[in-house]
Design a protein around this motif. Structure first.
Motif, mmCIF file in Angstrom:
data_model
loop_
_atom_site.group_PDB
_atom_site.id
_atom_site.type_symbol
_atom_site.label_atom_id
_atom_site.label_comp_id
_atom_site.label_asym_id
_atom_site.label_seq_id
_atom_site.Cartn_x
_atom_site.Cartn_y
_atom_site.Cartn_z
ATOM 1 N N ARG A 1 -25.254 -7.279 -22.813
ATOM 2 C CA ARG A 1 -26.141 -6.396 -22.065
ATOM 3 C C ARG A 1 -25.342 -5.710 -20.967
ATOM 4 N N ILE A 2 -25.916 -4.662 -20.406
ATOM 5 C CA ILE A 2 -25.272 -3.879 -19.361
ATOM 6 C C ILE A 2 -26.293 -3.653 -18.262
ATOM 7 N N SER A 3 -25.901 -3.946 -17.024
ATOM 8 C CA SER A 3 -26.827 -3.775 -15.906
ATOM 9 C C SER A 3 -26.200 -2.885 -14.845
ATOM 10 N N ALA A 4 -27.039 -2.098 -14.171
ATOM 11 C CA ALA A 4 -26.569 -1.177 -13.141
ATOM 12 C C ALA A 4 -26.446 -1.907 -11.810
ATOM 13 N N GLU A 5 -25.355 -1.601 -11.088
ATOM 14 C CA GLU A 5 -25.151 -2.112 -9.737
ATOM 15 C C GLU A 5 -24.649 -0.967 -8.870
ATOM 16 N N ARG A 6 -25.564 -0.328 -8.163
ATOM 17 C CA ARG A 6 -25.248 0.844 -7.338
ATOM 18 C C ARG A 6 -24.577 1.915 -8.183
ATOM 19 N N ASP A 7 -23.330 2.263 -7.853
ATOM 20 C CA ASP A 7 -22.640 3.320 -8.587
ATOM 21 C C ASP A 7 -21.830 2.789 -9.760
ATOM 22 N N TYR A 8 -21.993 1.520 -10.105
ATOM 23 C CA TYR A 8 -21.205 0.905 -11.166
ATOM 24 C C TYR A 8 -22.113 0.295 -12.225
ATOM 25 N N MET A 9 -21.513 -0.055 -13.351
ATOM 26 C CA MET A 9 -22.217 -0.758 -14.408
ATOM 27 C C MET A 9 -21.508 -2.071 -14.666
ATOM 28 N N ARG A 10 -22.267 -3.123 -14.891
ATOM 29 C CA ARG A 10 -21.692 -4.440 -15.171
ATOM 30 C C ARG A 10 -21.871 -4.762 -16.651
ATOM 31 N N LEU A 11 -20.750 -5.032 -17.319
ATOM 32 C CA LEU A 11 -20.768 -5.405 -18.728
ATOM 33 C C LEU A 11 -20.824 -6.930 -18.820
ATOM 34 N N HIS A 12 -21.803 -7.451 -19.539
ATOM 35 C CA HIS A 12 -21.974 -8.904 -19.669
ATOM 36 C C HIS A 12 -21.560 -9.346 -21.075
ATOM 37 N N VAL A 13 -20.624 -10.279 -21.130
ATOM 38 C CA VAL A 13 -20.205 -10.877 -22.399
ATOM 39 C C VAL A 13 -20.234 -12.386 -22.208
ATOM 40 N N GLY A 14 -21.220 -13.035 -22.811
ATOM 41 C CA GLY A 14 -21.365 -14.474 -22.593
ATOM 42 C C GLY A 14 -21.602 -14.761 -21.121
ATOM 43 N N SER A 15 -20.824 -15.690 -20.568
ATOM 44 C CA SER A 15 -20.979 -16.070 -19.160
ATOM 45 C C SER A 15 -20.138 -15.215 -18.225
ATOM 46 N N ARG A 16 -19.369 -14.257 -18.762
ATOM 47 C CA ARG A 16 -18.492 -13.432 -17.943
ATOM 48 C C ARG A 16 -19.030 -12.014 -17.821
ATOM 49 N N SER A 17 -18.548 -11.300 -16.812
ATOM 50 C CA SER A 17 -18.975 -9.913 -16.634
ATOM 51 C C SER A 17 -17.887 -9.130 -15.920
ATOM 52 N N TRP A 18 -17.898 -7.801 -16.132
ATOM 53 C CA TRP A 18 -16.918 -6.907 -15.529
ATOM 54 C C TRP A 18 -17.619 -5.635 -15.064
ATOM 55 N N LEU A 19 -17.154 -5.065 -13.947
ATOM 56 C CA LEU A 19 -17.679 -3.812 -13.442
ATOM 57 C C LEU A 19 -16.850 -2.637 -13.948
ATOM 58 N N ILE A 20 -17.534 -1.544 -14.311
ATOM 59 C CA ILE A 20 -16.847 -0.316 -14.684
ATOM 60 C C ILE A 20 -17.487 0.846 -13.939
ATOM 61 N N ASN A 21 -16.731 1.910 -13.763
ATOM 62 C CA ASN A 21 -17.217 3.087 -13.036
ATOM 63 C C ASN A 21 -17.858 4.064 -14.023
ATOM 64 N N HIS A 22 -19.111 3.821 -14.359
ATOM 65 C CA HIS A 22 -19.879 4.643 -15.288
ATOM 66 C C HIS A 22 -21.295 4.776 -14.749
ATOM 67 N N THR A 23 -22.022 5.746 -15.237
ATOM 68 C CA THR A 23 -23.455 5.822 -14.951
ATOM 69 C C THR A 23 -24.216 5.329 -16.175
ATOM 70 N N ILE A 24 -25.422 4.839 -15.960
ATOM 71 C CA ILE A 24 -26.187 4.319 -17.086
ATOM 72 C C ILE A 24 -26.621 5.452 -18.016
ATOM 73 N N ALA A 25 -26.864 6.636 -17.465
ATOM 74 C CA ALA A 25 -27.250 7.764 -18.318
ATOM 75 C C ALA A 25 -26.107 8.131 -19.265
ATOM 76 N N ARG A 26 -24.883 8.113 -18.745
ATOM 77 C CA ARG A 26 -23.728 8.439 -19.585
ATOM 78 C C ARG A 26 -23.517 7.370 -20.648
ATOM 79 N N LEU A 27 -23.668 6.106 -20.263
ATOM 80 C CA LEU A 27 -23.492 5.021 -21.235
ATOM 81 C C LEU A 27 -24.546 5.095 -22.329
ATOM 82 N N GLU A 28 -25.767 5.433 -21.957
ATOM 83 C CA GLU A 28 -26.831 5.533 -22.960
ATOM 84 C C GLU A 28 -26.478 6.583 -24.010
ATOM 85 N N GLU A 29 -25.816 7.664 -23.589
ATOM 86 C CA GLU A 29 -25.407 8.711 -24.524
ATOM 87 C C GLU A 29 -24.214 8.281 -25.363
ATOM 88 N N GLU A 30 -23.300 7.492 -24.779
ATOM 89 C CA GLU A 30 -22.034 7.182 -25.436
ATOM 90 C C GLU A 30 -22.076 5.933 -26.308
#
Length: 247
Positions: free
Chosen positions: A160-189
């Motif tokens: 799953r992917i969750s928004a955190e202010r100006d970043y998006m957090r990618l969740h894989v199992g128990s780990r997660s990483w922040l990336i500099n994307h918008t949720i609208a852009r990710l939804e398209e891509e």
């Protein structure tokens, strides 16, 4: 490749250019084709000199390194690109333009040497060309930052992917990483056959949803494979219905 690999260095900081020149001079089979201090000049030099590869800074005035790399993609025979930058937030964009490597400043001689070997291997790859498989227009991978460098995440592995202010957090199992994307852009891509948006701040992999429940107030929640729940936003109820085969 028997001839020297010809590099162009592009950086608006003279000291950074000088350092890269010194490091390149210590590597066998490498030659300096020239240097540029900004993007437009780099494009003109690349067209004139036709270097094999470019050591390209990202944060530059007027035209940044990502824009330069995208412009190179329109050439018949573009040089290979190694990004050299002080910032780790451009990793995803760098690999979207098919950079050979992504080096963090200050660059060590050992790390630059490994990047040059990647360029050499790419240039030496003269195996008979086969028809390339049709490339998906959707994101297939993410490159995320960790303390020791970059990690590749396959899009298919993201729960799953969750928004955190100006970043998006990618969740894989128990780990997660922040990336500099918008949720609208990710939804398209992201591939809509694989991912579904269920809330203004959340995208979920379809097969990670195990069910839906409705509370006493009438709100719907998606039940997820890790035991967590995701509230379904009012604007995204139709997405939930379609996922449940009720659309």
């Amino acid at each position: 490749m028997s001839e020297s690999i010809r590099f162009l260095i592009v950086d608006d900081e003279p000291l950074a250019v000088e350092r890269l020149q010194l490091l390149l001079a210590r590597i066998d089979g490498v030659a300096l084709a020239g240097t540029a201090s900004e993007g437009a000049a780099a494009l003109r030099l690349i067209e004139a000199l036709q270097p094999d590869a470019v050591l390209l800074d990202i944060a530059m005035p007027a035209m940044d390194g990502i824009e330069v790399a995208r412009a190179l993609g329109t050439l018949d025979k573009p040089p290979l690109v190694i990004f050299v930058t002080a910032f780790d937030t451009f990793a995803v964009a760098a690999f979207e333009v098919e950079a050979v490597d992504y080096l963090m400043k200050p660059v060590s001689g050992e790390r630059l040497g490994k990047a040059v070997e990647r360029v050499r291997a790419r240039l030496d790859d003269d195996s008979p060309a086969e028809p390339a498989p049709e490339k998906s227009r959707y994101l297939e991978e993410f490159w995320v930052s960790e303390a020791r460098g970059l990690v590749r995440l396959a899009a298919a592995d993201i729960d799953r992917i969750s928004a955190e202010r100006d970043y998006m957090r990618l969740h894989v199992g128990s780990r997660s990483w922040l990336i500099n994307h918008t949720i609208a852009r990710l939804e398209e891509e992201l591939d809509p056959e694989r991912f579904v948006r269920l809330h203004r701040s959340s995208i979920v992999r379809r097969d990670f949803v195990t069910g839906f429940r409705r509370d006493e107030t009438g709100r719907w929640y998606a039940q997820l494979g890790d035991g967590e729940e995701q509230k379904v936003g009012r604007l995204y109820l139709q997405n939930a219905r379609e996922l449940a085969g009720r659309g």
